[in-house]
Enzyme design. Structure first.
Site, PDB file in Angstrom:
ATOM      1  N   CYS A  19      -8.282  -1.806   4.119  1.00 12.81           N
ATOM      2  CA  CYS A  19      -8.093  -3.126   4.721  1.00 12.81           C
ATOM      3  C   CYS A  19      -9.360  -3.230   5.551  1.00 12.81           C
ATOM      4  CB  CYS A  19      -6.999  -3.114   5.524  1.00 12.81           C
ATOM      5  SG  CYS A  19      -6.399  -1.532   6.232  1.00 12.81           S
ATOM      6  N   GLU A  35     -15.941 -10.485   2.978  1.00 15.82           N
ATOM      7  CA  GLU A  35     -14.734 -10.213   2.226  1.00 15.82           C
ATOM      8  C   GLU A  35     -14.045 -11.418   1.861  1.00 15.82           C
ATOM      9  OE1 GLU A  35     -11.062  -9.074   4.495  1.00 15.82           O
ATOM     10  OE2 GLU A  35     -10.561  -7.508   2.731  1.00 15.82           O
ATOM     11  N   SER A  89      -7.022   2.312  -2.363  1.00 18.31           N
ATOM     12  CA  SER A  89      -5.861   1.537  -2.634  1.00 18.31           C
ATOM     13  C   SER A  89      -6.220  -0.040  -3.128  1.00 18.31           C
ATOM     14  CB  SER A  89      -4.995   1.104  -1.229  1.00 18.31           C
ATOM     15  OG  SER A  89      -4.142   0.092  -1.434  1.00 18.31           O
ATOM     16  N   GLU A 107       2.297   1.683  -3.574  1.00 17.30           N
ATOM     17  CA  GLU A 107       1.318   2.236  -4.233  1.00 17.30           C
ATOM     18  C   GLU A 107       1.043   3.681  -4.038  1.00 17.30           C
ATOM     19  OE1 GLU A 107      -2.513   0.288  -3.461  1.00 17.30           O
ATOM     20  OE2 GLU A 107      -3.609   1.574  -5.182  1.00 17.30           O
ATOM     21  N   LYS A 119     -15.165  -9.404   7.805  1.00 13.11           N
ATOM     22  CA  LYS A 119     -14.205 -10.426   7.069  1.00 13.11           C
ATOM     23  C   LYS A 119     -14.822 -11.641   6.314  1.00 13.11           C
ATOM     24  CE  LYS A 119     -10.545  -7.953   7.819  1.00 13.11           C
ATOM     25  NZ  LYS A 119      -9.590  -7.511   6.698  1.00 13.11           N
ATOM     26  N   GLU A 133     -13.895 -12.364  -5.981  1.00 14.51           N
ATOM     27  CA  GLU A 133     -12.408 -12.166  -6.792  1.00 14.51           C
ATOM     28  C   GLU A 133     -11.423 -12.349  -5.952  1.00 14.51           C
ATOM     29  OE1 GLU A 133     -15.260 -10.009  -5.959  1.00 14.51           O
ATOM     30  OE2 GLU A 133     -14.176  -8.023  -4.874  1.00 14.51           O
ATOM     31  N   GLU A 179       0.773  -1.121   0.071  1.00 17.20           N
ATOM     32  CA  GLU A 179       0.137   0.102  -0.033  1.00 17.20           C
ATOM     33  C   GLU A 179       1.027   1.281   0.144  1.00 17.20           C
ATOM     34  OE1 GLU A 179      -2.946  -0.405   3.125  1.00 17.20           O
ATOM     35  OE2 GLU A 179      -4.172   1.031   2.175  1.00 17.20           O
ATOM     36  N   CYS A 237     -10.501  -1.887  14.373  1.00 22.18           N
ATOM     37  CA  CYS A 237     -10.597  -3.094  14.674  1.00 22.18           C
ATOM     38  C   CYS A 237     -10.809  -3.585  16.070  1.00 22.18           C
ATOM     39  CB  CYS A 237      -9.639  -3.850  14.043  1.00 22.18           C
ATOM     40  SG  CYS A 237      -9.216  -3.331  12.496  1.00 22.18           S
TER      41      CYS A 237
END
Lengths: 401, 157, 626
Positions: free
Chosen positions: C336, C398, C356, C312, C395, C403, C309, C553
């Site tokens: 994230c 996710e 990102s 990037e 999560k 993908e 990240e 989190c």
């Protein structure tokens, strides 16, 4: 009944359109509050809060904006006096609002008209347009420089609880009509957070006459604690149902005679949220200090089944509770189930006693007046018609004894 | 819903927002206007309105479901509401109810097959001195008896 | 949702019609004396009765009240008597503005509370012993406290509602709902997502989605904040522990687990320990005893995330500033937090290019476990089952994104929440706090402290700054003990900057740049940031960290219940303390990171291989509910 045939003491008397507003603008705020206090006018929706106090608190609140709300969400079963006032005496209601605006320094008023009264909307709007032409609304009203006030009618959409003042404000703000926590009260934090007066149609309609004739005159009718007159909406088993203007303090017996009620077994005073009286109690006075009411009088003759009447009331509350607080949302359902058990004869006295206890909790622990008053008929009908319901045959009630 | 219908509804809502404003207090007037024209407020309309007022669609849905006179599901062209509260009940509401159910062949809460009439109960209409009473769309009818009620219903289109 | 005003609001009736408390309690009139149960106290003007009681160690029960939320006053459990008032008053909603006398346990009060609990139980379907919230249920506790030992007003024998199991993350069982509306206030006020509201009225009132659609079909971001605030078992996560047990029991399967820092800082609470202590190494032992084949540290892939990240971001800056490529979007947003990712996909799909492309640490871990690790350890990737212990319900969604299969397999098989893992540990007969400590397994066992602090809001930013600053200037970030205070703390939106001076030659274009960053947590704040971006107020910002959950989190939807502002603070403290004890505190200094770039991701951060495995793309979902 037509308007020409109505006769009364205050509201149903002659009134010169615009006269009270024109007089009011020559008075000071304090003069008006003084007359209201002298008149001892109390809220006509049923709760009986002193109108002068409500106005004074709002007048004293410091804010850039203030609002007047006319509560025309007349939904209490058996009540239709506001329908008559709005159709036949709109000048009294609207001018009452104008005077309130002048007194507290508000520039805007709403009439919260129940959705069921949509058919009146056009005539009321026409009336408001006429008032604007006559300079009874708009800018510099009645020639008083700087006194601006206008009225808008907002439609409800079928929810009894919106008659509760904070639920009404929620509804005006575009929300579910769920009563707010109090304090703060609307006089401090009402519509959009601004100080707001919410008054019943009849309360506002009384104001022009008090302005014209004075508080002292107003007190010549009624009792010491319940001054002036009251509109009673009379329905049920009688020859002449309708709206009657009577002095406070009239006994139930007198009223029954007047409306041609015969063979009367029970009188429900104050609508579904009121109490049900039996013959022994017909000597009681209609007054805040005795049998208080927002004006609904429902008459039941000896052929009526009181448990069926009660069931109708409880079905009403189960549907009309706003559903936010536990005692009202679930409590009313439990009371209805209890009534159904009585109807079918599947109850135990122990359980009915538990429900009576629950009803008392609902009266003190519910969030708003709806839940606090919805158990009234349950308690009063079971108490006052105990014999019929629990100890005799007939009326479709199975007998358990 | 067809695309052109959506577009015209979106335009209509935009007009209503112009008239009433895009603040939350405009919600009820806008909903009432859509309701009175279409007899219900579709999920598309609800989301359009939410978008304009910058509130969540579920809030619009929540408000609609709260009020008896607002509907989220399609209804008939005319909504007939018979008062079920005590004074009308004492005055003979049940007989009227039975007669109209039989005549229309539907029960309360249902819509006729030709979508002409949706039948509903309502709570106190404030016509307790002249019951039984009902409202057909916005118009009030009082002193009903079975024959009169059926005649009134037969005349609406 | 359009943007004609930013006033996303909760129902006013549930807003705190609060009286502002005085800033300075020493001025005359700022304190008020009251009497509770015949004892005198002095409290600041505007304190609610409930606060006054609790501040003075007088217990008053509550249910719809939650410290994170505005006042509702709907359950009525907290009613008390106020002298002079006919009815009982909800103490949570009653601000004290004059001298009052309060009774909190009078006969009327006790009876009312018992009635209210009885009423709730009469509509609450289910048996406690078969409920996910058994022994941690506020309704159960109340029933115990008030001696509600019979169902006075009945108890449902059959469920009324079907359980909504449509979502990968959040399940709804409305048969257990007591209509406290905490979920509504969470979803509308704290998160401004607006999935849940009360619908209908009277006894038909219930909590619903738009047109009662399944959660999977509406705009739910899976953050699970509603679960964390639900007093009963009406909302819960989609628990995969049975499948995980099955994998462990299957000798063919090689079951690998990674633990994220936030669950480690909170899981002790599930075992009755006070909040504020991490059980990282005890947990390693527990997981081995349960039967996991390898126990890895998510912080390792957090370091990897920082490398990817951060690179990037630097590449974006270069393209923008040197190549003058205007198609490059800045500021770059972190990616994230899966709740945040779904939030932006729904509500700001036109801004997805700002996000990102780096996968979250969880997904990077899965991708390299089933490729690099499989290769190194000689295990057939087909037999590897990857489990991620996360503080998070999103999560789960996710790892089920279509993908997320770049390894050729489902990269992460199961997302397991802190609560669900605690249950597995208990099921294995282990008491976590008493277990001996042990280390993570190699090769993903060593991680830097930078990866660890991902758990608290601002952590990703702090970790990224430590690495990016040093890459660009060749020097450590100029803060004492590497603590970048501007990133820390619980303020909703934090903005700060670091000046880049005396940079290395390859980063010459950054010389003198004031590197600006923004940190936000909770999607209500995310929405504010997005509106600021839309309004052009963030044009000069370079990097923005957003976490979907309040506090980051550590306050995730999969964390132990209850979570409160105080508990979040303690969990964050545990993380920062653990961090300072670690030998490596910068992602780029992690030798295992260097190793993987040397051995596997051979064309470096943001190179071809890492692009294939460690980066992803997003879906323009929009907020129209079909």
């Amino acid at each position: 009944m037509e308007k020409a045939k109505r006769n009364g003491l205050v509201l149903f008397t002659d009134y010169q359109q615009g006269s009270a507003v024109k007089k009011a603008v020559t008075l000071t705020r304090d003069d008006i509050l003084f007359e209201l206090r002298e008149a001892k006018l109390k809220g006509r929706g049923g709760a009986g809060f002193p109108t002068s106090t409500k106005w004074m608190l709002t007048a004293a609140a410091i804010a850039d904006k203030k609002y007047i709300v006319c509560n025309a969400d007349e939904g209490e079963p058996g009540t239709f006096k506001d329908r008559v006032l709005l159709l036949e005496y709109p000048e009294l209601v609207f001018e009452g609002m104008v005077i309130a605006g002048y007194t507290i320094g508000a520039e805007y008023g709403f009439v919260y008209l129940r959705g069921e009264y949509n058919y009146m909307l056009k005539s009321l709007n026409d009336y408001l347009a006429m008032m604007r032409k006559e300079n009874l609304l708009g800018k510099d009203i009645a020639g008083k420089k700087g006194f601006n006030f206008d009225i808008e009618i907002k439609l409800g959409a079928g929810a009894y609880v919106c008659g509760e003042e904070t639920a009404l404000i929620e509804s005006l703000e575009g929300n579910r009509g769920e009563p707010r926590n109090r304090p703060p009260y609307p006089v401090n934090r009402g519509y959009l957070g601004y100080p707001t007066i919410v008054n019943n149609v009849e309360t506002l309609a009384s104001v022009p006459h008090i302005i014209n004739k004075g508080g002292e005159w107003y007190c010549t009718n009624g009792t010491d604690k319940s001054t002036g007159s009251k509109l009673f909406s009379v329905s049920g088993d009688c020859e002449k149902p309708g709206v009657y203007e009577l002095p406070w303090g009239t006994t139930i017996n007198e009223l029954l005679d007047l409306v041609g009620a015969k063979d009367t077994k029970a009188v429900q005073v104050g609508g579904a949220s009121g109490v049900c009286l039996n013959q022994e109690q017909f000597g009681r006075k209609l007054a805040y200090e005795d049998a208080g009411t927002g004006g609904s009088i429902m008459i039941f003759n000896s052929k009526r089944s009181m448990i069926k009447v009660l069931k109708n009331f409880m079905e009403f509350f189960v549907e009309e509770s706003c559903g936010q607080c536990t005692p009202c949302r679930i409590g009313n359902r439990k009371l209805l189930e209890g009534v159904e058990m009585i109807e079918k004869g599947t109850f135990t006295f122990g359980y009915i006693n538990s429900l009576k206890e629950l009803a008392k909790t609902m009266q003190i622990a519910s969030k708003c007046g709806l839940g606090q008053s919805s158990p009234n008929s349950f308690l009063s009908i079971l108490e006052n018609f105990d014999d019929e319901i629990f100890h005799s045959k007939g009326n479709g009630v199975s007998h358990v004894n | 819903m067809l695309v052109y219908e959506k577009n015209s509804l979106a335009e209509e809502i935009e007009e209503l927002v112009k008239t009433y404003g895009n603040e939350r207090p405009s919600l009820l007037p806008i909903l009432e206007a859509i309701q009175s024209k279409y007899n219900y407020i579709s999920d598309f309309a609800q989301q359009e309105i939410a978008q304009h007022l910058a509130i969540h669609p579920v809030e619009v849905y929540s408000v609609i479901s709260f009020y008896s006179f607002l509907h989220a599901e399609p209804k008939g062209r005319n909504i007939v509401r018979l008062c079920q509260t005590i004074s009308c009940d004492l005055a003979g509401k049940s007989k009227v109810a039975e007669a109209i159910q039989k005549e229309l062949g539907i029960r309360f809460g249902e819509t006729t097959r030709d979508r002409r009439i949706t039948l509903e109960y309502t709570n106190c209409l404030g016509m307790c001195d002249c019951g039984p009473a009902m409202i057909v769309n916005d118009a009030v009818y009082t002193h009903l008896d079975p024959q009169r009620a059926i005649k009134i219903l037969s005349e609406i289109k | 949702m359009s943007t004609n005003n930013n006033n996303h609001r909760a129902p006013v009736s549930q807003k705190p019609l609060k009286v502002p408390k005085p800033q300075d309690t020493t001025t005359i009139g700022s304190m008020i004396s009251i009497e509770i149960n015949e004892k005198k106290f002095s409290v600041p003007f505007g304190t609610t009765i409930l606060e006054a009681c609790r501040d003075n160690q007088i217990y008053v029960p509550s249910l719809c009240h939650h410290e994170d939320l505005c006042i509702a006053g709907v359950c009525r459990i907290c009613v008390v008597e106020v002298e002079g008032m006919k009815t009982l008053q909800a103490s949570c909603a009653f601000p004290i503005t004059q001298q009052i006398k309060v009774k909190t346990t009078s006969e009327r009060v006790r009876r009312a509370r018992r009635h209210i609990i009885d009423l709730m139980l009469s509509e609450h379907y289910g048996e406690c012993y078969s409920c996910v919230r058994n022994k941690n249920c506020e309704l159960q506790n109340l029933a115990g406290e008030y001696g509600v030992d019979g169902f006075t007003f009945g108890h449902p024998e059959k469920p009324v509602f079907e359980i909504d199991r449509s979502s990968y993350s959040v399940m709804r069982d409305m048969n257990k709902c007591v209509l406290c509306r905490r979920c509504v206030r969470t979803c509308i006020d704290i998160q401004e997502v607006g999935v849940l509201e009360a619908v209908e009225r009277g006894d038909k009132t219930k909590i619903s989605t738009f047109f009662d659609r399944p959660l999977n079909d509406v705009i739910c971001i899976n953050c699970g904040q509603c679960i964390n605030r639900c007093p009963t078992g009406a909302l819960f996560t989609n628990d995969p522990s049975d499948e995980i047990w099955a994998a462990i029991d299957d000798p063919k399967k090689h079951v690998v687990i990674q633990t994220a820092p936030s669950p480690r800082a909170a899981i002790g609470e599930e075992f009755g320990m006070p909040a504020g202590k991490s059980y990282t190494r005890e947990l390693n032992t527990a997981l081995r005893r349960i039967g996991f084949d390898k126990v890895f540290d998510t912080n390792y892939s957090a370091d990897l995330t920082i490398m990817e990240e951060g690179t990037e971001l630097l590449l974006r800056l270069k393209k923008k500033l040197v190549d003058k490529d205007d198609s490059v979007k800045l500021p770059q947003f972190t990616s994230c937090s899966p709740g945040w990712v779904k939030f932006i996909e729904h509500f700001y799909p036109e801004y997805l290019d700002y996000l990102s492309t780096a996968k979250s640490p969880q997904q990077m871990f899965g991708a390299i476990t089933k490729t690099f690790y499989a290769q190194e350890s000689g295990v057939n990737p087909e037999d590897i089952v990857t489990v991620a212990v996360m503080p998070c319900s999103a999560k789960k969604f996710e790892c089920n994104r279509p993908e997320m299969t770049d390894s050729g397999f489902k990269d992460v098989d199961y997302g397991l929440t802190t609560r669900e893992l605690a249950k597995m540990i208990k099921e294995a007969g282990l008491h976590l706090p008493e277990l001996p400590k042990s280390d993570f397994d190699d090769p993903f066992g060593e991680a830097s402290g930078a990866g660890l602090i991902f758990g608290a809001t601002g952590g990703v930013m702090e970790a990224a700054l430590r690495t990016a600053y040093e890459l660009v200037t060749g020097r450590e970030v100029p803060f004492e003990n590497l603590r970048i205070e501007a990133c820390r703390g619980f303020e909703g939106i934090k903005q700060a900057s670091v000046k880049l001076e005396n940079v290395k030659t390859e980063w010459k274009f950054l010389e003198g740049v004031d590197f600006k960053f923004v940190v936000a947590h909770g999607t209500a704040n995310a929405r504010k940031v997005m509106e600021m971006l839309k309004a052009g107020e963030l044009n000069d910002v370079h990097f923005i960290e957003i976490m979907a959950c309040p506090g980051g989190c550590i306050g995730g939807g999969g964390q132990p219940i209850p979570t409160s502002p105080e508990i979040r603070k303690l969990r964050a403290k545990a993380i920062y303390e653990e961090e300072e004890s670690l030998p490596i505190r910068k992602s780029h200094e992690n030798p295992h990171i260097a190793y993987i770039y040397e051995k596997f991701l051979t064309d470096g951060p943001c190179g071809h291989i890492s692009h294939k495995l460690l980066h992803t793309h997003y879906t323009k979902r929009g907020d129209f509910i079909v």
